[in-house]
Enzyme design. Structure first.
Site, PDB file in Angstrom:
ATOM      1  N   LYS A   1     -10.908  -2.365 -16.332  1.00 30.73           N
ATOM      2  CA  LYS A   1     -10.097  -2.882 -15.301  1.00 30.73           C
ATOM      3  C   LYS A   1      -9.963  -2.101 -14.061  1.00 30.73           C
ATOM      4  CE  LYS A   1      -6.329  -2.863 -14.692  1.00 30.73           C
ATOM      5  NZ  LYS A   1      -5.248  -3.653 -15.212  1.00 30.73           N
TER       6      LYS A   1
ATOM      7  N   GLU B   1      -5.358  -9.907 -11.456  1.00 28.17           N
ATOM      8  CA  GLU B   1      -5.854  -8.757 -11.182  1.00 28.17           C
ATOM      9  C   GLU B   1      -7.482  -8.990 -11.056  1.00 28.17           C
ATOM     10  OE1 GLU B   1      -3.315  -5.488 -13.636  1.00 28.17           O
ATOM     11  OE2 GLU B   1      -4.820  -6.299 -14.719  1.00 28.17           O
TER      12      GLU B   1
ATOM     13  N   HIS C   1       8.108  12.294   4.361  1.00 24.63           N
ATOM     14  CA  HIS C   1       7.810  11.360   5.590  1.00 24.63           C
ATOM     15  C   HIS C   1       6.413  11.950   6.090  1.00 24.63           C
ATOM     16  CE1 HIS C   1       8.557   9.412   9.253  1.00 24.63           C
ATOM     17  NE2 HIS C   1       8.231  10.087   9.818  1.00 24.63           N
TER      18      HIS C   1
END
Ligand code: NDP
Length: 453
Positions: free
Chosen positions: A52, A182, A435
């Site tokens: 998957k 999904e 950041h």
């Protein structure tokens, strides 16, 4: 001389069974055999998580190509071949299967290929040959479960969806859980016209309601048609289309229909109840906190027990059983704060309580952030990320962390450690952000939102 052929026979060579076998043999020096009737690796490796996720990666390139244009890229003749993706995925699964065989061989675990049936509390029959063991571990996993409605034989499940020879033009997916959303994301990204038919108002039962609402919005923006509060009452094959008759009189016609309506434990016709192993009305093996069945010498783990049906949980259960048996310390798995990811597009990940669960037990503050991810400032894609913290007002403990957005499962794994360690909001606030990332939002949310539920 020992009475038994083995110290431990494990039925099922999926994630949990293989982990328990290897631990018992390598760590505790036990004589172990694992019985498997299908491919070694089980649901996760052969029919679930691994294939998957490879398809999720494959499908996501479609958006990456589009997004790249905002960053100055132009290209011609972009082409996609489903058959090449499926072939590459199959090559990888074959490689992993060989890895699993090697891991078992190197650990000294005997592989007994065939169907394992219980004969008594210490005996397993494998296609006509009997083997005995001091302990038996049941780890047979689960299989797709479909409702018994007229015409159900005309649909496929995720097993077949992973091996389709060609992409359909349209697919209707019934169900609103992990597998349904999904696969809806995979097919939609690859250009298939996707309709998702759910019987409730929203997708992903059990997740925070804002997570569900955000995912639904994003799936809809990407072009998935979500048909909610409808039940399929019958299915018919009409020429080249499959026709779904819905309960309010409407009909959905589609090239292909996939059902993702849950899974049932693989426990039928294996002699379990005859030997005294107790099953729930859903066919799940009933176990105590130490994964012990009603029979002292027989244990059970993973999806066959229908507790939390996730691979990492089965791995923990397998290790806990070997500790219980061979270290003399009864070891139970702690099921609190188990993180859960859905590889939808965008993905979802959560750990801890939902807002409504937390409100039932605590005075809480909720912190939220909803923003356009930096990637999409230049790509121009209309996609938003949602992040949410649930905090107990009195203790300041963080009770839940939720995210819908790119890389959510990668982000939440670290926060799962924080929750497991009992982190407080003050400790989140004292943590310096990284950041520029989306993840830093979790340590910079200062003002609680007003009540939403
Ligand atoms: P889920 O239990 O997640 O979802 C089943 C869905 O089918 C729900 O939306 C349910 O609706 C619906 N449904 C059930 N019966 C019917 C019916 N008769 N008619 C219409 N709809 C129905 O199951 P999945 O099959 O998606 O996945 C099975 C399990 O596998 C998951 O629970 C999870 O534990 C595991 N898994 C985990 C993944 C991951 O970690 N990323 C990925 C895939 C699977 P309702 O909500 O109304 O009951």
């Amino acid at each position: 001389m020992t009475r038994y052929d083995y110290d431990l026979i494990v039925i099922g060579a999926g994630s949990g069974g293989v982990r328990a076998s290897r631990f018992a043999s390598l760590k505790y020096g036990k004589r172990v055999a694992v019985v498997e009737k299908n491919r070694v690796g089980g649901t996760c490796v052969m029919r679930g998580c691994v294939p998957k996720k490879l398809l999720v990666y494959g499908a996501h390139f479609a958006e990456t190509f589009q997004d790249a244009q905002g960053y100055g890229w132009s290209y011609h003749n972009v082409d996609f071949s489903w058959s090449k993706l499926i072939e590459a995925k199959e090559t990888e699964l074959n490689r992993l299967e060989m890895v699993y065989h090697r891991l078992l061989k190197d650990a000294g675990v005997d592989e007994l290929m065939g169907t394992g049936t219980l004969i008594d509390a210490h005996t397993v029959d494998v296609d006509g040959t009997k083997f005995t063991a001091e302990h038996i571990l049941l780890a047979m996993g689960g299989w797709p479960r479909m409702p018994d409605i007229p015409g159900i034989s005309n649909v496929i499940t995720s097993n077949e969806a992973l091996e389709l020879e060609e992409l359909p033009k349209q697919i209707a997916i019934v169900g609103g859980g992990y597998i349904a959303v999904e696969f809806a994301g995979i097919f939609n990204a690859l250009g298939v016209d996707v309709r998702l038919i759910i019987r409730r108002e929203n997708v992903l039962r059990g997740f925070d309601s804002e997570v569900c609402a955000t995912l639904r919005d994003e799936m809809t923006k990407k072009g998935i048609d979500i048909i909610s509060e409808r039940k399929v009452i019958s299915i018919a094959q009409n020429n080249k289309k499959v026709a779904l008759q819905l309960d309010q009189g409407d009909q959905v016609d589609s090239d292909l229909v996939m059902y993702a309506t849950g899974r049932r434990p693989n426990t039928a016709n294996l002699g379990l109840e005859e030997v005294g192993v107790k099953l729930s009305d859903k066919g799940a093996i009933i176990v105590d906190a130490y994964s012990n069945t009603a029979i002292d010498s027989i244990y059970a783990i993973g999806d066959a027990t229908d507790r939390i049906n996730l691979t990492p949980v089965a791995l923990h259960e397998g290790m806990a059983v070997t500790q219980t048996l061979y270290e003399g310390t009864p070891t139970a798995v702690d099921y609190t704060n188990v993180p859960s990811a859905v590889f939808s597009q965008p993905p979802v990940c959560s750990v801890g309580m939902t807002e409504s669960e937390a409100r039932q037990q605590n005075d809480i503050d909720v912190y939220k952030s909803n923003f356009k991810p930096m990637l999409h400032t230049l790509s121009g894609r209309d996609e938003r990320t949602m992040m949410k913290l649930i905090v107990a007002r009195q203790s300041d403990k963080v009770l839940g962390v939720h995210m819908v957005g790119p890389d959510a499962p990668e982000v939440i794994q670290g926060f799962a450690v924080a929750l497991k360690s009992g982190a407080t909001k003050a400790q989140f606030d004292a943590t310096i952000g990284i950041h520029p990332t989306a993840a830093e939002e979790f340590v910079t949310m200062r003002e609680p939102a007003s009540e939403t539920l």
